[in-house]
Write an enzyme that holds these catalytic residues in place. Structure first.
Site, PDB file in Angstrom:
ATOM      1  N   ARG A  81     -35.735 -64.366  66.529  1.00 41.78           N
ATOM      2  CA  ARG A  81     -35.680 -63.223  65.611  1.00 41.78           C
ATOM      3  C   ARG A  81     -34.243 -62.727  65.520  1.00 41.78           C
ATOM      4  O   ARG A  81     -33.652 -62.351  66.525  1.00 41.78           O
ATOM      5  CB  ARG A  81     -36.608 -62.102  66.100  1.00 41.78           C
ATOM      6  CG  ARG A  81     -36.541 -60.873  65.237  1.00 41.78           C
ATOM      7  CD  ARG A  81     -37.272 -59.667  65.793  1.00 41.78           C
ATOM      8  NE  ARG A  81     -36.942 -58.498  64.995  1.00 41.78           N
ATOM      9  CZ  ARG A  81     -36.767 -57.281  65.485  1.00 41.78           C
ATOM     10  NH1 ARG A  81     -36.918 -57.056  66.777  1.00 41.78           N
ATOM     11  NH2 ARG A  81     -36.429 -56.279  64.688  1.00 41.78           N
ATOM     12  N   HIS A 125     -31.766 -53.934  60.086  1.00 44.14           N
ATOM     13  CA  HIS A 125     -31.667 -53.474  61.485  1.00 44.14           C
ATOM     14  C   HIS A 125     -30.530 -52.460  61.562  1.00 44.14           C
ATOM     15  O   HIS A 125     -29.565 -52.611  62.291  1.00 44.14           O
ATOM     16  CB  HIS A 125     -31.431 -54.655  62.428  1.00 44.14           C
ATOM     17  CG  HIS A 125     -31.861 -54.385  63.849  1.00 44.14           C
ATOM     18  ND1 HIS A 125     -32.779 -55.153  64.538  1.00 44.14           N
ATOM     19  CD2 HIS A 125     -31.500 -53.403  64.707  1.00 44.14           C
ATOM     20  CE1 HIS A 125     -32.946 -54.671  65.751  1.00 44.14           C
ATOM     21  NE2 HIS A 125     -32.206 -53.606  65.886  1.00 44.14           N
ATOM     22  N   GLU A 171     -37.710 -50.592  63.339  1.00 43.61           N
ATOM     23  CA  GLU A 171     -37.772 -49.287  63.992  1.00 43.61           C
ATOM     24  C   GLU A 171     -37.364 -48.121  63.089  1.00 43.61           C
ATOM     25  O   GLU A 171     -36.324 -47.461  63.302  1.00 43.61           O
ATOM     26  CB  GLU A 171     -36.907 -49.298  65.251  1.00 43.61           C
ATOM     27  CG  GLU A 171     -37.395 -50.281  66.269  1.00 43.61           C
ATOM     28  CD  GLU A 171     -36.828 -50.014  67.650  1.00 43.61           C
ATOM     29  OE1 GLU A 171     -35.916 -49.181  67.796  1.00 43.61           O
ATOM     30  OE2 GLU A 171     -37.308 -50.643  68.598  1.00 43.61           O
ATOM     31  N   ASN A 296     -42.171 -53.018  69.129  1.00 46.40           N
ATOM     32  CA  ASN A 296     -41.142 -53.050  70.174  1.00 46.40           C
ATOM     33  C   ASN A 296     -41.586 -52.097  71.264  1.00 46.40           C
ATOM     34  O   ASN A 296     -41.854 -50.922  70.973  1.00 46.40           O
ATOM     35  CB  ASN A 296     -39.780 -52.591  69.617  1.00 46.40           C
ATOM     36  CG  ASN A 296     -39.201 -53.568  68.629  1.00 46.40           C
ATOM     37  OD1 ASN A 296     -39.725 -54.664  68.454  1.00 46.40           O
ATOM     38  ND2 ASN A 296     -38.121 -53.188  67.978  1.00 46.40           N
ATOM     39  N   TYR A 298     -40.865 -50.788  75.398  1.00 43.79           N
ATOM     40  CA  TYR A 298     -40.034 -50.811  76.603  1.00 43.79           C
ATOM     41  C   TYR A 298     -40.620 -49.957  77.720  1.00 43.79           C
ATOM     42  O   TYR A 298     -40.745 -50.386  78.855  1.00 43.79           O
ATOM     43  CB  TYR A 298     -38.607 -50.326  76.291  1.00 43.79           C
ATOM     44  CG  TYR A 298     -37.861 -51.269  75.396  1.00 43.79           C
ATOM     45  CD1 TYR A 298     -37.896 -51.141  74.006  1.00 43.79           C
ATOM     46  CD2 TYR A 298     -37.144 -52.329  75.931  1.00 43.79           C
ATOM     47  CE1 TYR A 298     -37.219 -52.025  73.177  1.00 43.79           C
ATOM     48  CE2 TYR A 298     -36.458 -53.226  75.118  1.00 43.79           C
ATOM     49  CZ  TYR A 298     -36.511 -53.065  73.746  1.00 43.79           C
ATOM     50  OH  TYR A 298     -35.846 -53.954  72.927  1.00 43.79           O
ATOM     51  N   GLU A 365     -39.988 -56.972  70.444  1.00 44.33           N
ATOM     52  CA  GLU A 365     -38.945 -56.671  71.428  1.00 44.33           C
ATOM     53  C   GLU A 365     -39.586 -56.188  72.721  1.00 44.33           C
ATOM     54  O   GLU A 365     -40.459 -55.323  72.675  1.00 44.33           O
ATOM     55  CB  GLU A 365     -37.984 -55.571  70.941  1.00 44.33           C
ATOM     56  CG  GLU A 365     -36.971 -56.006  69.948  1.00 44.33           C
ATOM     57  CD  GLU A 365     -36.058 -54.866  69.538  1.00 44.33           C
ATOM     58  OE1 GLU A 365     -35.785 -53.960  70.363  1.00 44.33           O
ATOM     59  OE2 GLU A 365     -35.635 -54.860  68.358  1.00 44.33           O
TER      60      GLU A 365
HETATM   61  C1  GCO Z   1     -34.074 -50.962  69.577  1.00 40.45           C
HETATM   62  C2  GCO Z   1     -33.295 -51.928  68.874  1.00 40.45           C
HETATM   63  C3  GCO Z   1     -32.434 -52.828  69.709  1.00 40.45           C
HETATM   64  C4  GCO Z   1     -31.962 -52.261  71.052  1.00 40.45           C
HETATM   65  C5  GCO Z   1     -32.958 -52.585  72.148  1.00 40.45           C
HETATM   66  C6  GCO Z   1     -32.508 -52.011  73.492  1.00 40.45           C
HETATM   67  O1  GCO Z   1     -35.248 -51.247  69.801  1.00 40.45           O
HETATM   68  O2  GCO Z   1     -33.548 -49.896  69.849  1.00 40.45           O
HETATM   69  O3  GCO Z   1     -34.139 -52.756  68.088  1.00 40.45           O
HETATM   70  O4  GCO Z   1     -31.361 -53.014  68.846  1.00 40.45           O
HETATM   71  O5  GCO Z   1     -30.717 -52.825  71.404  1.00 40.45           O
HETATM   72  O6  GCO Z   1     -34.190 -52.027  71.851  1.00 40.45           O
HETATM   73  O7  GCO Z   1     -32.355 -50.635  73.392  1.00 40.45           O
END
Ligand code: GCO
Length: 469
Positions: A81, A125, A171, A296, A298, A365
């Site tokens: 990607r 992006h 995002e 995405n 985290y 992500e």
């Molecule tokens: C985001 C972006 C990425 C970041 C990654 C780490 O999700 O903020 O898509 O460009 O670099 O997530 O923060």
């Protein structure tokens, strides 16, 4: 030998990939006719980026593209990607395409296909052409959506014969909030009440992008990439209402219009004084069917009631919460201070199953920054990033548990293929499966890259030891 925890194998057609973004890796900000983006401008503002760093060179990917594709092939990944820089293709955000810019992405696609790697192209992006920002205010203006559609059409007409997987926008929440509410990202605006308007315009851009993809790349798969950050009450019993509204502000403000054709009612009521003018066709366009939803993920947020916050009455601690890397209050944390919370991935995938019709989801992500040490001994240099291996293993297992419970997941992309420019944090945080020595641009596959290659190759979760011999 896989222990019990590694579970059953992933489906043979499950995609394991890695992700990057144009401004974070390419460099060459004005080469071959490229116009400046809002990020090329923002990074030059005093205090905008830690250490005054910029993406002027980044990973020099614009000039090292073939070598980086060879790395993806060496890792044996199914897909890659990447994002396309709008001003590299359309320097002023209006008018004809810059042929040299399109040609770079055409060569990238051909190189990926020749290596047997499936390209996933992200059209936006966050790197809006600076000229468009100055001319109409970028996504403050409703007109940006159709301008994005025109740009998307140029790209899809050029690459649609070979690219069969398209992402419209990356995002919307982060770009709207960090770029327009807090001003900590480009275009660096601090207009909190513009948030709903900017969000709506980015979602209209998603709609315009989908329409052009349907028109000029019929048969391709397409969808948005949405960040998802589960929100829990900071103090159970006190902050449930705060978490409910924060979840709408952060997550459902994109999920609901795209998958349900409406905005979350309580949030819309809270922000009614600032809600954008909408046309009757807006939400039907935004909620037109997608082939997948990119998510995405985290970590999680914690929300608390805060009557000092106008209209919303809540605040969130922030993924980092100021925690140091390692262990904090019993929680594992990354170099960004983000809590390691794999259960959140399982929960959000089950929420997609239960509340949003179980659409095909791709985890577009997931990854972590950790402090990496390079061992330079008599043998080859090596990065023993065990914490990143354990992070990826735990999140992949959480995803697999959700899949075994019926969640419809078709792929997983690690953020990121390469260490790269982490926006306002500069180059300090390293998310890559591959280390980049920024002085020499030397690439070095980390242990996590070797572990991930074993996962992609076998479709089974390898033990940490197994892959790190
Ligand atoms: C985001 C972006 C990425 C970041 C990654 C780490 O999700 O903020 O898509 O460009 O670099 O997530 O923060």
């Amino acid at each position: 030998m896989n222990d019990e925890r590694s579970g059953t194998p992933f489906p043979a057609d499950f995609l394991f990939g890695a992700a990057t973004a144009a401004y974070q890796i390419e460099g060459s900000p004005l080469a071959d006719g490229k116009g400046p983006s809002v990020w090329d401008d923002f990074v030059r503002r005093k205090g905008a980026v830690r250490g005054g760093e910029t993406g002027d060179t980044a990973c020099d990917h614009y000039r090292r593209m073939d070598d980086d594709v060879a790395l993806i092939k060496e890792l044996g990944l199914d897909a890659y990607r990447f994002s396309i820089s709008w001003p590299r293709v359309q320097p002023s955000g209006r008018g004809a395409a810059n042929g040299a810019g399109l040609d770079f992405y055409s060569r990238l696609v051909d190189s990926l296909l020749a290596a047997g790697i499936r390209p996933f192209a992200t059209l936006f992006h966050w790197d809006t052409p600076l000229a468009l920002q100055r001319e109409i205010g970028g996504f403050l203006s409703r007109d940006a959506a159709e301008r994005f559609g025109d740009y998307a059409e140029l790209v899809v007409r050029s690459l649609g014969d070979r690219v069969k997987d398209w992402i419209t926008v990356n995002e919307p929440f982060e770009h709207a909030v960090f770029g327009h509410f807090f001003g900590s990202h480009a275009p660096g605006l601090k207009r909190p009440w513009a948030y709903p308007k900017v969000m709506h315009h980015i979602l209209l851009a998603h709609a315009a992008g989908m329409e052009r993809i349907r028109a000029f790349a019929p048969g391709a798969a397409a969808g948005p990439v949405l960040s998802q950050t589960p929100v829990t009450p900071l103090v159970p019993g006190r902050d449930e209402e705060a978490a409910f509204l924060a979840d709408q502000f952060i997550n459902r403000i994109t999920l609901d219009p795209i998958l349900k054709g409406r905005y979350p009612a309580e949030l819309r009521r809270a922000l009614r004084a600032f809600w954008p003018r909408m046309e009757a066709e807006d939400l039907p366009r935004i909620s037109a069917p997608c082939d997948f939803i990119g998510l995405n993920y985290y970590s999680r947020e914690r929300a608390s009631r805060n009557p000092l916050v106008p209209l919303l009455g809540f605040w969130v601690t922030g993924k980092d919460g100021g925690r140091p890397e390692g262990e904090a209050g019993g929680a594992r944390t990354t170099a960004m201070g983000w809590e390691v919370w794999p259960r959140g991935l399982e929960e959000l995938l089950l929420r997609m199953r239960d509340e949003y019709g179980n659409p095909r989801v791709i985890v577009t992500e997931n990854g972590a920054a950790f402090t990496d040490e390079v061992e330079r001994g008599p043998g080859a240099p090596r990065v023993r990033d065990r914490r990143r291996v354990e992070f990826l293993r735990d999140y992949v297992l959480a995803m697999k548990r959700a899949m075994d419970s019926g969640a419809n997941v078709g792929g997983y992309f690690v953020w990121s293929l390469l260490d790269n420019f982490e926006w306002a944090e500069g180059y300090r945080p390293r998310f890559g499966l591959v280390r980049v020595e920024y002085g020499t641009q030397e690439r070095l596959i980390k242990d996590s890259g070797r572990w991930y290659a074993a996962l992609a190759g076998t479709k089974r979760v390898p033990d940490a030891e197994e892959a790190l011999q």
